[in-house]
Scaffold this active site. Sequence first.
Site, mmCIF file in Angstrom:
data_model
loop_
_atom_site.group_PDB
_atom_site.id
_atom_site.type_symbol
_atom_site.label_atom_id
_atom_site.label_comp_id
_atom_site.label_asym_id
_atom_site.label_seq_id
_atom_site.Cartn_x
_atom_site.Cartn_y
_atom_site.Cartn_z
ATOM 1 N N GLY A 66 0.799 -1.225 0.000
ATOM 2 C CA GLY A 66 0.000 0.000 0.000
ATOM 3 C C GLY A 66 0.826 1.266 0.000
ATOM 4 C CB CYS A 67 4.224 2.120 0.917
ATOM 5 S SG CYS A 67 3.793 2.129 2.654
ATOM 6 C CD GLN A 68 4.130 7.114 -5.456
ATOM 7 O OE1 GLN A 68 3.595 7.900 -4.676
ATOM 8 N NE2 GLN A 68 4.489 7.455 -6.667
#
Length: 140
Positions: free
Chosen positions: A50-52
């Site tokens: 969920g983290c870029q």
Amino acid sequence: MSMEEIQQEIIEEFSMYEDWMDKYGYLIELGNDLEDLDAKDKNDQNIIKGCQSRVWLVAELKDGKIYFQGESDAVIVKGLVALLLRVVSGRTPKELLETELHFIDDLGLKQHLSPTRSNGLLAMVKQIRLYAVAYSKIAG
């Protein structure tokens, strides 16, 4: 210090900076001070979904407390990791599950981060809580 006291301390530190460019600079400084993870811990098992940018979070239960280590390949996100770990590392699973991490909202981080960074921050908090749930079952 309690989790609440540390959150208040962080809020006070950030209040010294008037504009967000200075606050981002402080976040970068915090990230630069964060100890690097061992290369062996930078693996798919420890990556936060969920983290870029890439963020790794490692948790270890010792003497009933969870100790976290983390790192990111993005400088501002690494600062966010440093802030979170300062509040949550060395706490019991119960403390982690019962204490609200309100400093994120109080600082206005969600509003001043890009949507992808904000989502990543929430994903880190969620993972910390998942570790707390898992270790609370182990610790009894």
